[in-house]
Design a protein around this motif. Structure first.
Motif, PDB file in Angstrom:
ATOM      1  N   HIS A 385       0.703  -1.118   0.005  1.00  0.00           N
ATOM      2  CA  HIS A 385      -0.082  -0.045  -0.013  1.00  0.00           C
ATOM      3  C   HIS A 385       1.018   1.193  -0.031  1.00  0.00           C
ATOM      4  N   GLY A 386       0.965   1.627  -1.089  1.00  0.00           N
ATOM      5  CA  GLY A 386       2.136   2.682  -1.364  1.00  0.00           C
ATOM      6  C   GLY A 386       3.371   2.137  -2.138  1.00  0.00           C
ATOM      7  N   GLN A 387       4.598   2.439  -1.209  1.00  0.00           N
ATOM      8  CA  GLN A 387       5.896   1.695  -1.738  1.00  0.00           C
ATOM      9  C   GLN A 387       5.871   0.083  -1.075  1.00  0.00           C
ATOM     10  N   VAL A 388       5.628  -0.220   0.040  1.00  0.00           N
ATOM     11  CA  VAL A 388       5.799  -1.375   0.835  1.00  0.00           C
ATOM     12  C   VAL A 388       4.556  -1.660   1.492  1.00  0.00           C
ATOM     13  N   GLY A 389       4.488  -3.069   1.904  1.00  0.00           N
ATOM     14  CA  GLY A 389       3.321  -3.643   2.634  1.00  0.00           C
ATOM     15  C   GLY A 389       3.724  -3.576   4.256  1.00  0.00           C
ATOM     16  N   LEU A 390       2.778  -3.866   4.918  1.00  0.00           N
ATOM     17  CA  LEU A 390       3.187  -4.175   6.184  1.00  0.00           C
ATOM     18  C   LEU A 390       4.172  -5.208   6.689  1.00  0.00           C
ATOM     19  N   ILE A 391       3.927  -6.215   5.614  1.00  0.00           N
ATOM     20  CA  ILE A 391       4.873  -7.525   5.924  1.00  0.00           C
ATOM     21  C   ILE A 391       5.778  -7.314   4.713  1.00  0.00           C
ATOM     22  N   ILE A 392       7.021  -7.299   4.859  1.00  0.00           N
ATOM     23  CA  ILE A 392       8.006  -7.077   3.949  1.00  0.00           C
ATOM     24  C   ILE A 392       8.603  -8.598   3.543  1.00  0.00           C
ATOM     25  N   SER A 393       9.418  -8.627   2.397  1.00  0.00           N
ATOM     26  CA  SER A 393      10.024  -9.798   2.167  1.00  0.00           C
ATOM     27  C   SER A 393      11.504  -9.868   2.685  1.00  0.00           C
ATOM     28  N   ASN A 394      11.541  -9.996   4.204  1.00  0.00           N
ATOM     29  CA  ASN A 394      12.933 -10.287   4.551  1.00  0.00           C
ATOM     30  C   ASN A 394      12.848 -11.281   5.521  1.00  0.00           C
ATOM     31  N   LEU A 395      13.758 -11.582   6.515  1.00  0.00           N
ATOM     32  CA  LEU A 395      13.783 -12.587   7.392  1.00  0.00           C
ATOM     33  C   LEU A 395      12.607 -12.513   8.202  1.00  0.00           C
ATOM     34  N   ALA A 396      12.344 -11.861   8.771  1.00  0.00           N
ATOM     35  CA  ALA A 396      11.200 -11.650   9.825  1.00  0.00           C
ATOM     36  C   ALA A 396       9.906 -11.723   8.880  1.00  0.00           C
ATOM     37  N   GLY A 397       9.920 -11.128   7.986  1.00  0.00           N
ATOM     38  CA  GLY A 397       8.503 -11.019   7.228  1.00  0.00           C
ATOM     39  C   GLY A 397       8.316 -12.522   6.826  1.00  0.00           C
ATOM     40  N   ASN A 398       9.243 -13.089   6.261  1.00  0.00           N
ATOM     41  CA  ASN A 398       8.984 -14.310   5.576  1.00  0.00           C
ATOM     42  C   ASN A 398       8.658 -15.359   6.670  1.00  0.00           C
ATOM     43  N   LEU A 399       9.689 -15.435   7.791  1.00  0.00           N
ATOM     44  CA  LEU A 399       9.024 -16.060   8.914  1.00  0.00           C
ATOM     45  C   LEU A 399       7.745 -16.149   9.302  1.00  0.00           C
ATOM     46  N   TRP A 400       7.156 -14.894   9.458  1.00  0.00           N
ATOM     47  CA  TRP A 400       5.940 -14.491  10.003  1.00  0.00           C
ATOM     48  C   TRP A 400       4.912 -14.914   9.034  1.00  0.00           C
ATOM     49  N   LEU A 401       4.856 -14.645   7.799  1.00  0.00           N
ATOM     50  CA  LEU A 401       3.841 -14.846   6.746  1.00  0.00           C
ATOM     51  C   LEU A 401       3.858 -16.289   6.583  1.00  0.00           C
ATOM     52  N   TYR A 402       4.888 -17.043   6.130  1.00  0.00           N
ATOM     53  CA  TYR A 402       4.940 -18.409   5.867  1.00  0.00           C
ATOM     54  C   TYR A 402       4.611 -19.369   7.138  1.00  0.00           C
ATOM     55  N   GLY A 403       5.385 -18.693   8.314  1.00  0.00           N
ATOM     56  CA  GLY A 403       5.293 -19.570   9.557  1.00  0.00           C
ATOM     57  C   GLY A 403       3.405 -19.796   9.860  1.00  0.00           C
ATOM     58  N   VAL A 404       2.892 -18.727   9.732  1.00  0.00           N
ATOM     59  CA  VAL A 404       1.529 -18.805   9.958  1.00  0.00           C
ATOM     60  C   VAL A 404       0.677 -19.909   9.327  1.00  0.00           C
ATOM     61  N   ALA A 405       1.037 -20.112   7.957  1.00  0.00           N
ATOM     62  CA  ALA A 405       0.504 -21.192   7.226  1.00  0.00           C
ATOM     63  C   ALA A 405       1.194 -22.496   8.003  1.00  0.00           C
ATOM     64  N   GLY A 406       2.411 -22.683   8.125  1.00  0.00           N
ATOM     65  CA  GLY A 406       2.939 -23.858   8.636  1.00  0.00           C
ATOM     66  C   GLY A 406       2.252 -24.201  10.112  1.00  0.00           C
ATOM     67  N   VAL A 407       1.926 -23.207  10.855  1.00  0.00           N
ATOM     68  CA  VAL A 407       1.336 -23.589  12.130  1.00  0.00           C
ATOM     69  C   VAL A 407       0.101 -24.072  11.861  1.00  0.00           C
ATOM     70  N   THR A 408      -0.885 -23.461  10.680  1.00  0.00           N
ATOM     71  CA  THR A 408      -2.002 -23.805  10.658  1.00  0.00           C
ATOM     72  C   THR A 408      -1.959 -25.449   9.991  1.00  0.00           C
ATOM     73  N   VAL A 409      -0.886 -25.561   9.196  1.00  0.00           N
ATOM     74  CA  VAL A 409      -1.151 -27.120   8.598  1.00  0.00           C
ATOM     75  C   VAL A 409      -0.607 -28.197   9.708  1.00  0.00           C
ATOM     76  N   LEU A 410       0.446 -27.700  10.655  1.00  0.00           N
ATOM     77  CA  LEU A 410       0.980 -28.477  11.628  1.00  0.00           C
ATOM     78  C   LEU A 410      -0.459 -28.913  12.324  1.00  0.00           C
ATOM     79  N   TYR A 411      -1.185 -27.744  13.014  1.00  0.00           N
ATOM     80  CA  TYR A 411      -2.655 -28.275  13.655  1.00  0.00           C
ATOM     81  C   TYR A 411      -3.509 -29.024  13.110  1.00  0.00           C
ATOM     82  N   MET A 412      -3.437 -28.787  11.613  1.00  0.00           N
ATOM     83  CA  MET A 412      -4.290 -29.736  10.954  1.00  0.00           C
ATOM     84  C   MET A 412      -3.956 -31.113  11.257  1.00  0.00           C
ATOM     85  N   LEU A 413      -2.759 -31.344  10.895  1.00  0.00           N
ATOM     86  CA  LEU A 413      -2.306 -32.783  10.961  1.00  0.00           C
ATOM     87  C   LEU A 413      -2.153 -33.436  12.419  1.00  0.00           C
TER      88      LEU A 413
END
Length: 438
Positions: A385-413
């Motif tokens: 929104h503008g130049q960058v989003g609230l979650i950017i593609s760096n170590l913290a951002g990638n860990l957070w974004l993809y980690g949420v998906a991983g937590v959900t899949v782990l809970y499902m399994l």
């Protein structure tokens, strides 16, 4: 309210209702009993006493009531200890049971509600008196004076529970229903019925001889008290059954010594008419391994219930995503390495939210909905929104974004694995029961 499927191989659902006196079954559970009987379930009724000391409404039958004459109640009672009233109330109970579709009805202390090796016995009505109004202004029943030593509430608990346990082993019910701990309104026989039911479920599940194999009751339920004191568990799930009103009315009419019925109202010996309803409430009775297992199963809910739970699950996921996104960018340097501790804490927040929602709703699917909602929100936050989003593609951002998906899949399994193990354990127990019966 019911187990996921009947325990018996014939696919017939079996329910056992345990009551204190003739007419109790029709007043508090008649609509439910009739509805399940009509659906094809096997509905059985155990009555503890024959109601020898009950009050009598019809003028022409007042002589059956023990203790008459009384002021304002003409007639001379027959001092037979209530034997005459017991005969009349037994006939009324037989008619009421037929109206409700109950095909198996027995008194406590007679076969098959009789402990192995015990002699048949008839337990007497304990009687009652009305206590003073409590702080809430409600009067509740209390023990009468004196109480016959042969009365149901006076004999040792394990004696009567042994008879009820024998019946449970014989019938192998999927559901057992009786009163809450306060007996509904305090009657000593109702309180004893609750105590007996709890103990009988425990005894029935213990190791027995080959002729009387043990039976773990899958689920036990308490009738909601109409004058609750401390007999209801505030944390136990409550279920409402819309029963068969026509059958309940007919059953109440059968109990003419105890109940007056007019249109959609009924009155007891106080002659105070109240609405006649077949909507009856029950609460999970926490006792025995089977009842504990039932408490862990997903409960039956209406569409509106599921809609409310789904909205709450989505809202929880969105909140977790918002707070996690605010936190995820925090990090510290450990030497030359960056430690994204904010993203790690944010993932712990999401994982805790997912698990808590699944446990609160008693539906793992809704925990997955929470995780999916959190991930969808994070995807939205990552859109620039503008130049960058609230979650950017760096170590913290990638860990957070993809980690949420991983937590959900782990809970499902993990939920799927636990469900599979639970089913396997139930199948092993059922296989053991079938082996014991053969």
């Amino acid at each position: 309210m019911l187990p996921e499927k009947p325990a018996a191989a014939d696919g017939i659902l079996r329910l056992l209702f345990i009551h204190a006196h003739p007419d109790d079954e029709s007043i508090t559970t008649g609509g439910t009993m009739a509805a399940f009987a009509r659906s094809g379930a096997q509905v059985s009724l155990l009555t503890a006493t024959r109601g020898e000391l009950g009050e009598v409404i019809p003028e022409e039958l007042r002589y059956l009531e023990q203790g008459l004459p009384k002021p304002g109640r003409p007639g001379q009672s027959v001092p037979d200890g209530g034997a005459g009233l017991a005969l009349v109330r037994t006939a009324e109970l037989n008619q009421a049971a037929a109206e409700l579709g109950v095909r198996q009805r027995m008194f406590l202390g007679e076969w098959p509600a009789l402990a192995p090796g015990a002699a048949p016995i008839a337990y007497r009505d304990s009687g009652m008196s009305w206590g003073p109004a409590g702080p809430d202004g409600v009067r509740r029943a209390q023990a009468a004076e004196p109480v016959d030593p042969a009365a149901f509430s006076a004999v040792p608990l394990d004696e009567v529970a042994g008879h009820a346990a024998a019946l449970i082993r014989a019938l192998r019910p999927d559901v057992v229903v009786s009163y809450a701990a306060d007996g509904g309104y305090g009657h000593p026989d109702h309180v004893r019925s609750h105590q007996m039911t709890v103990r009988a479920i425990e005894l029935a599940g213990q190791t027995a001889d080959q002729a009387n194999p043990a039976w773990d009751v899958p689920a036990g339920y308490a009738i909601l008290s109409d004058r609750p004191a401390d007999g209801q568990d505030p944390e136990a799930p409550v279920f409402w059954i819309d029963g068969d009103l026509t059958a309940k009315r007919a059953a109440l009419q059968a109990h003419r010594t105890q109940v007056s019925v007019r249109d959609d109202e009924f009155a007891l010996s106080d002659l105070r008419f109240r609405p006649l309803s077949a909507k009856e409430g029950f609460q999970l009775l926490h006792t025995g391994s089977g009842a504990s297992e039932a408490a862990r199963r997903p409960v039956q809910r209406t569409r509106s219930d599921w809609f409310g739970y789904a909205l709450a699950s989505i809202f929880a996921g969105v909140l977790a995503a918002v707070f996690g996104t605010m936190l995820h960018g925090r990090s510290s340097m450990l030497g030359a390495a960056q430690v994204p501790w904010g993203a790690a804490l944010a993932l712990i927040l999401v994982a805790a939210t997912v698990v808590l929602i699944g446990a609160w709703s008693r539906a793992p699917l809704l925990g997955m909905v929470t995780g999916a909602a959190a991930y969808a929100m994070c995807v939205i936050f990552s859109i620039p929104h503008g130049q960058v989003g609230l979650i950017i593609s760096n170590l913290a951002g990638n860990l957070w974004l993809y980690g949420v998906a991983g937590v959900t899949v782990l809970y499902m399994l993990s939920s799927a694995v636990l469900a599979t193990r639970s089913r396997a354990a139930r199948e092993r127990r059922n296989s053991g029961r079938r082996g014991a019966r053969t």
